[in-house]
Design an enzyme around this catalytic site. Structure first.
Site, PDB file in Angstrom:
ATOM      1  N   ASP A  44       0.827  -1.198   0.000  1.00 24.78           N
ATOM      2  CA  ASP A  44       0.000   0.000   0.000  1.00 24.78           C
ATOM      3  C   ASP A  44       0.869   1.258   0.000  1.00 24.78           C
ATOM      4  O   ASP A  44       2.090   1.198   0.145  1.00 24.78           O
ATOM      5  CB  ASP A  44      -1.004  -0.016   1.160  1.00 24.78           C
ATOM      6  CG  ASP A  44      -0.356   0.006   2.525  1.00 24.78           C
ATOM      7  OD1 ASP A  44       0.659   0.704   2.702  1.00 24.78           O
ATOM      8  OD2 ASP A  44      -0.873  -0.666   3.439  1.00 24.78           O
ATOM      9  N   LYS A  45       0.224   2.391  -0.170  1.00 21.69           N
ATOM     10  CA  LYS A  45       0.941   3.654  -0.354  1.00 21.69           C
ATOM     11  C   LYS A  45       1.900   3.949   0.792  1.00 21.69           C
ATOM     12  O   LYS A  45       3.006   4.454   0.586  1.00 21.69           O
ATOM     13  CB  LYS A  45      -0.070   4.791  -0.497  1.00 21.69           C
ATOM     14  CG  LYS A  45       0.561   6.162  -0.728  1.00 21.69           C
ATOM     15  CD  LYS A  45      -0.505   7.255  -0.809  1.00 21.69           C
ATOM     16  CE  LYS A  45       0.134   8.633  -0.963  1.00 21.69           C
ATOM     17  NZ  LYS A  45      -0.873   9.714  -0.971  1.00 21.69           N
TER      18      LYS A  45
END
Length: 238
Positions: free
Chosen positions: A109-110
């Site tokens: 994820d980011k």
């Protein structure tokens, strides 16, 4: 009549490793694909791989050489080819590289960092991400408190989150300070935000999350934002 299995033409093109299924579907919609000499516009048109002739831009595409690479993903990048919100993606790390089409193998994820794989071999990628047979993934996770034996046992026993039973294969403390600590957590599978959800269920906040290994393949000294190709031996080891 042939008993060869039929699959959608876009899927068959993507299996050649020359582009994603989305890209192949776009080529079909643009009239760039012919099947047995006829232009087709339906990306789901059933074809027999190896029996029906498929041409893209007037040529029968050859299967791409199967390759894979590893990237040390920096925090703040989205794991996608193109982000609908205009955020920077992991592909910005390859901006000046002459690489074939490559897709992420799994995701980070980011806010997460570390080892992220890419390949143009869909079958190899599917084996890596298969939760029943794929390699374990190892993460180093900084948390906002000092862990005790009960917390580590709970991570291994598992918790329920949105109807899913999430658990770690193993969890132990790497090092600790006055107010926070680093854990090493190993997962057999990689469900969406699995480690963050596991810890949130125990009222623990994640300060940093770094994937450091996939099976025997380790991040090593690869600098943040840098990448390298995998050797054939490394691909086979996974």
């Amino acid at each position: 009549m042939s008993n060869a299995p039929r699959h959608g033409v876009a899927r068959v093109i993507s299996k050649l490793g020359i582009g994603s299924r989305t890209q192949a579907a776009q080529w079909v919609s643009e009239g760039r694909v012919r099947v047995n000499g006829r232009v087709v516009r339906d990306a789901e048109l059933p074809v027999r791989q190896g029996l029906d002739r498929i041409d893209v831009d007037g040529k029968e595409p050859a299967p791409a050489t199967r390759v894979a690479l590893m990237l040390n993903k920096p925090r703040g990048l989205v794991t996608t080819v193109k982000d609908e919100k205009g955020r920077a993606t992991v592909y910005s790390c390859f901006a000046d590289a002459a690489l074939p089409w490559l897709a992420p193998v799994g995701r980070l994820d980011k806010a997460s960092e570390g080892l992220l794989l890419f390949s143009n071999d869909p079958a190899w990628a599917a084996r890596i991400t298969d939760p029943s047979s794929g390699p374990a993934k190892t993460y180093h996770v900084q948390i906002d408190r000092l862990p005790d034996a009960a917390m580590l046992a709970a991570l291994e026993h598992g918790v329920f989150s949105n109807g899913e039973h999430l658990k770690a294969r193993s969890a132990h403390c790497l090092r600790s300070g006055d107010k926070n600590a680093w854990l090493e957590i190993v997962l057999d599978e990689g469900r969406n935000r699995q480690i963050r959800r596991l810890l949130e269920a125990l009222d623990v906040s994640v300060l940093r999350l770094v994937r450091v290994a996939v099976g025997p393949l380790t991040l090593g000294t690869l600098a943040k934002g840098q990448w390298r190709m995998l050797t054939r031996k490394e691909m086979e080891s996974l």
